[in-house]
Write a protein that holds these residues in place. Structure first.
Motif, PDB file in Angstrom:
ATOM      1  N   ASP A 121      85.026 -81.777   3.155  1.00 54.20           N
ATOM      2  CA  ASP A 121      83.634 -81.814   3.627  1.00 54.20           C
ATOM      3  C   ASP A 121      83.507 -82.562   4.945  1.00 54.20           C
ATOM      4  O   ASP A 121      82.746 -82.162   5.822  1.00 54.20           O
ATOM      5  CB  ASP A 121      82.728 -82.495   2.590  1.00 54.20           C
TER       6      ASP A 121
ATOM      7  N   TRP B 201      75.495 -89.259   7.610  1.00 53.66           N
ATOM      8  CA  TRP B 201      76.084 -87.945   7.338  1.00 53.66           C
ATOM      9  C   TRP B 201      75.143 -87.168   6.426  1.00 53.66           C
ATOM     10  O   TRP B 201      74.844 -87.622   5.327  1.00 53.66           O
ATOM     11  CB  TRP B 201      77.451 -88.138   6.680  1.00 53.66           C
TER      12      TRP B 201
ATOM     13  N   HIS C  85      75.060 -84.768   4.027  1.00 48.71           N
ATOM     14  CA  HIS C  85      75.975 -84.034   3.156  1.00 48.71           C
ATOM     15  C   HIS C  85      75.198 -82.953   2.403  1.00 48.71           C
ATOM     16  O   HIS C  85      74.123 -83.212   1.887  1.00 48.71           O
ATOM     17  CB  HIS C  85      76.637 -85.011   2.172  1.00 48.71           C
TER      18      HIS C  85
ATOM     19  N   ALA D 156      82.156 -81.303   8.429  1.00 46.46           N
ATOM     20  CA  ALA D 156      80.984 -81.952   9.019  1.00 46.46           C
ATOM     21  C   ALA D 156      81.243 -82.330  10.477  1.00 46.46           C
ATOM     22  O   ALA D 156      80.366 -82.178  11.324  1.00 46.46           O
ATOM     23  CB  ALA D 156      80.604 -83.192   8.210  1.00 46.46           C
TER      24      ALA D 156
END
Ligand code: C2E
Ligand code: MG
Ligand code: MG
Ligand code: MG
Length: 281
Positions: free
Chosen positions: A30, A64, A66, A34
């Motif tokens: 991830d 972040w 997510h 990102a």
């Protein structure tokens, strides 16, 4: 026998370790994604100048976005980004973004950007800083970089050279989380920092009479004598603020003044603090 037991318990925990390993691999994947997609935001926390009674700048704090977990804290993903070799591209994104956003603020406001040890000593730092300033049209004097003591301990020689190159760009450098690392006081004399940020653990201790008050007083005195600005982090109560004022601390930052906010909220925040020159407490 102990060995056999240890082996047994290891087997017992295997499924859990498996799950942890899987979760970590997922997080790694991830994070790579990102960084490629720039799925981050910067939030900004005001830094308040106690004698001018005004906000003098903002610290950029990385967030972040997510897809499943919402905002993930930098404390969780910065170490991972360092490990995966993603911190340099990520840190350069932060620099570019923070400089660009700051270029839209009133000229009196600075922006402070956190730089990890890995990024600070990378060969690209100086050109990345210069590029970010140029692209944004931001004068170097409006940018502050925050580094922690770990940078100094690992690379005292290169740090001095980097600090001088940054100075020639007009950029200021702050020692973040001061007092929590493994450096010694003599580092403050050897390195040309502009600012010392007193870690929030000492500010929290101000009300506990656990000796933190003495440390805070000593650091503020040291800063004054070395010509460095002192900023207290994590100020949450009016009592802490009063103590810091009494000790002659230059600047404060913390939830008492404001939590970090998205860039869109800054105009209102600036108006609130600097529009009417209103004192905070
Ligand atoms: P830091 O640079 O010391 O930033 C201060 C941290 O304290 C921030 O946490 C901030 O939200 C939090 N804070 C501010 N006021 C208060 C308060 O009154 N009470 C409490 N309890 N906390 C307060 P955050 O945003 O989670 O960031 C944690 C750390 O992650 C930062 O510590 C910094 O070391 C690192 N970090 C954040 N953004 C970046 C970045 O862009 N690059 C790098 N390399 N590191 C970053
Ligand atoms: Mg910081
Ligand atoms: Mg700090
Ligand atoms: Mg901190």
């Amino acid at each position: 026998r102990a060995k056999a037991e240890a082996r047994g318990s290891f087997r017992f925990f295997e499924p859990e370790m498996d799950a942890r390993l899987r979760a970590r691999r997922e997080l790694e994947r991830d994070l790579r994604e990102a960084v490629a997609e720039e799925a981050f935001d910067l939030h900004y926390q005001p830094i308040y100048d106690l004698s001018a009674e005004r906000v003098c700048g903002f610290e950029a704090l990385l967030r972040w976005r997510h897809p499943r977990r919402g905002f993930v804290s930098p404390a969780e993903f910065i170490p991972l980004a360092e490990e995966l070799g993603l911190i340099v591209p990520l840190g350069e994104w932060v620099l570019r973004r923070a400089c660009l956003q700051a270029s839209r603020w009133p000229d009196e406001l600075k922006v402070a950007v956190n730089v990890s040890a890995v990024q600070f000593t990378s060969a690209r730092l100086i050109s990345a800083v210069r590029d970010a300033l140029l692209a944004a049209g931001l004068p170097g004097r409006r940018l502050e970089l925050e580094i922690t003591e770990s940078v100094l301990v690992a690379n005292p020689g290169t740090t001095t050279a980097i600090l001088h190159s940054l100075k020639s760009l007009g950029v200021r450098v702050s020692m973040d989380d001061f007092g929590t690392g493994y450096s010694s006081l003599s580092y403050l004399r050897s390195f040309p920092f502009d600012k010392i940020k007193i870690d929030q653990s000492f500010v929290r201790g101000l009300e506990a009479s656990d000796g933190s008050g003495h440390i805070v007083r000593a650091v503020i005195g040291l800063g004054a004598n070395l010509g460095m600005t002192t900023t207290a982090e994590g100020v949450e109560t009016a009592d802490q603020l009063q103590r810091l004022r009494d000790e002659g601390c230059d600047e404060v930052q913390g939830y008492l003044i404001s939590r970090p906010v998205p860039a869109a909220d800054l105009p209102a925040l600036i108006r609130r603090f600097n529009g009417e020159r209103r004192a905070i407490a």
